[in-house]
Design a protein around this motif. Structure first.
Motif, mmCIF file in Angstrom:
data_model
loop_
_atom_site.group_PDB
_atom_site.id
_atom_site.type_symbol
_atom_site.label_atom_id
_atom_site.label_comp_id
_atom_site.label_asym_id
_atom_site.label_seq_id
_atom_site.Cartn_x
_atom_site.Cartn_y
_atom_site.Cartn_z
ATOM 1 N N VAL A 100 13.082 50.207 49.561
ATOM 2 C CA VAL A 100 13.892 49.916 48.382
ATOM 3 C C VAL A 100 13.290 50.630 47.183
ATOM 4 O O VAL A 100 12.094 50.480 46.901
ATOM 5 N N ILE A 140 23.533 50.472 46.149
ATOM 6 C CA ILE A 140 23.959 49.120 45.780
ATOM 7 C C ILE A 140 24.886 49.119 44.575
ATOM 8 O O ILE A 140 25.797 48.310 44.470
ATOM 9 N N MET A 173 20.501 42.382 45.505
ATOM 10 C CA MET A 173 19.652 42.480 46.694
ATOM 11 C C MET A 173 19.096 41.118 47.087
ATOM 12 O O MET A 173 18.929 40.821 48.275
#
Length: 346
Positions: A77, A133, A193
């Motif tokens: 990430v 995202i 997330m």
């Protein structure tokens, strides 16, 4: 510190556990994605990795992509949220290395992974995924201003990156602990997330900001609380449009002002002084009453991470007396935080 989070419409299934990438960050405020995941989804994080020049750490084990994959990680990430949301040129080699080690890449920045040809080529070669995202759903409507059923809490701030997400998560956890029907509504990449869904408000076209907020917190039973993560600040010269659209569309019944008492100027815009808590309360009520005339301030959340316990309590006690409102640090908790929760629910 993992919080129970309600599943949201459009929920995501992300490859976990995570390896958190800190890039070459030197300011902890710009590594808020990594810190947020470490603090609120630590059981889903294997470790952290960085490149030369990085001076911040989440405290997780420092693991290379290969070591993280051997330890069970399934994705890297990008844990940085820098100004402009840019993928640093110096990061690209590490992202390729991570894919070659068997990790997917998860990105919450404005710059899309798929816009970097080297990463697209590496993904095709390795079979790993590039997951962006910050992509709003299709067909977001224009806001209507229609009053919706249910109860809503919004965290607002004197600036960016000072505790709006942490405050919303802590309040959501407190509501659930009291047996209340509540959902955390994420509006930024880190919150999405953590929660597995939400609305990336700062990636929505401005005309549809209020409509996106209405989608995020739809009609609900009368006793249901949506605890909505705030974005930016209505006083920020760069990001105020997102904050205002979220305020109008979320129609909060209650808001909590989030503030870092050590900060004197707007982060990254040092020629602009930070607004006072009183200015934020006044302007939030004036603007928010357009879509909810009953809007009120439930209290103030202080980020006292730079203070020791005695200094923090003395400061917050003085501010309680001065403002006539509950003032608490949700991370420190205690009686002050319970008083803040009581004020919100009153």
């Amino acid at each position: 510190m993992t919080a129970p989070i309600g599943r949201l419409e459009g929920s995501l299934t992300l490859p976990q556990p995570y390896l958190l990438f800190l890039g070459d960050t030197t300011n902890a405020a710009y590594a808020k994605t990594a810190f947020g995941l470490a603090d609120w989804a630590g059981d889903r994080c294997t470790g952290e990795w960085a490149i030369g020049g990085c001076t911040v750490s989440t405290g997780l084990p420092r693991l290379s992509p290969a070591d993280a994959r051997a330890a069970g990680a399934r994705s890297l990430v990008i844990g940085v949220a820098n100004q402009g949301g840019i993928i640093g040129a110096a990061w690209v080699a590490v992202l390729v290395e991570a894919m070659e080690a068997g990790l997917d890449i998860i990105n919450g920045l404005h710059t899309k992974l798929t816009s970097v040809p080297v990463l697209v080529e590496a993904a095709a070669r390795t079979g790993q995924r590039l997951i962006d995202i910050r992509t709003p759903p299709p067909a977001i409507p224009v806001g209507t201003g229609r009053k919706r059923t249910g109860k809503r809490l919004l965290t607002v701030g004197t600036d960016c990156a000072l505790g709006k997400k942490y405050t919303a998560l802590a309040l959501h956890r407190a509501f659930v602990a009291r047996g209340l029907d509540a959902d955390f509504r994420a509006t930024g990449q880190t919150g999405i997330m953590i929660a597995g869904g939400g609305m990336p408000m700062d990636a929505v076209i401005s005309d549809f900001e209020a409509g996106a907020a209405e989608m995020l917190s739809p009609d609900a039973p009368a006793d249901h609380w949506d605890v909505i993560e705030g974005q930016g600040s209505i006083f920020n010269p760069a990001y105020a449009p997102v904050s205002l659209g979220l305020l109008h569309g979320s129609q909060p019944d209650v808001f909590v002002v989030c503030h870092d008492p050590t900060r004197k100027v707007i982060l990254g815009m040092e020629s602009f002084a930070l607004p006072s808590v009183e200015e934020v309360i006044d302007m939030t009520i004036r603007l928010g009453s357009r879509t909810n005339p009953a809007i009120r301030c439930g209290g103030v959340s202080f980020n006292t991470s730079s203070y020791d316990a005695d200094e923090a309590e003395a400061l917050m006690a003085a501010e309680r007396h001065r403002l006539g409102l509950p003032v608490a640090d949700p991370i420190r908790g205690g009686a002050a935080f319970e008083a803040l929760v009581e004020s919100i629910l009153a």
